[in-house]
Design an enzyme around this catalytic site. Sequence first.
Site, PDB file in Angstrom:
ATOM      1  N   SER A 119       0.826  -1.212   0.000  1.00 36.05           N
ATOM      2  CA  SER A 119       0.000   0.000   0.000  1.00 36.05           C
ATOM      3  C   SER A 119       0.864   1.267   0.000  1.00 36.05           C
ATOM      4  CB  SER A 119      -0.973  -0.038   1.179  1.00 36.05           C
ATOM      5  OG  SER A 119      -2.001   0.919   1.012  1.00 36.05           O
ATOM      6  N   HIS A 160      -5.624  -1.310  -3.390  1.00 35.86           N
ATOM      7  CA  HIS A 160      -6.967  -1.610  -2.866  1.00 35.86           C
ATOM      8  C   HIS A 160      -8.084  -1.398  -3.890  1.00 35.86           C
ATOM      9  CE1 HIS A 160      -4.706  -1.728   0.820  1.00 35.86           C
ATOM     10  NE2 HIS A 160      -4.491  -0.428   0.792  1.00 35.86           N
TER      11      HIS A 160
END
Length: 205
Positions: A119, A160
């Site tokens: 991320s 995501h």
Amino acid sequence: MKKLFLTSSFIDVYKYFKSFVGNTKGKTITFIPTASVKEEYTGYVDNDRKAFEELGVIIDELDISNTSKNKIEETIQKNDFIYISGGNTFYLLQELKVSGSDEIIRNEIKKGKPYVGASAGSIILSKNIQFVEKMDDKSKAEKLVNYDALNLVDFYTLPHHTNEPFKQIVEEIITDYNNKINLLPISNTEAILVSGGTTEIVGTK
């Protein structure tokens, strides 16, 4: 030759890591959880830690926000891999710059040391991180004066994709930036593999 393994969630794609770098058993990793320091929930860092342990990788944890530059450099240089966790991308970039870790990590990557991002740890390899301002709270990085990042890839990793709780925000970022920068959206079950000049996405949405 650059060896980058960029993910939204390492635990969801770690099975691809062994074939990407070869033998992992007994290898050491500089495990940098700094992006998560300002976050309330940090379970994803624990999950990624377990995934590395499952691969037989020895974890050497390093919080760059409270460690001297000399110690940071020594730790990163001696270990086989570098990992940077998810969390707040703006706080992470701030601490990378304040500590001088940005240059140390950039140099090690350019020398060929395998890098794993999760991320925020994947996003910061892009040229600039402003595109994720809807995803992360910029106010957590009060000392960050510009959003220029490590600039080691010619794309912008957007983690995501299709995954809650970021599903709607990711779609908004795609709408805002799709024709402006080279976005590469990946879900939690996909990874971007960069090997030299080759880039591929493995896994499925």
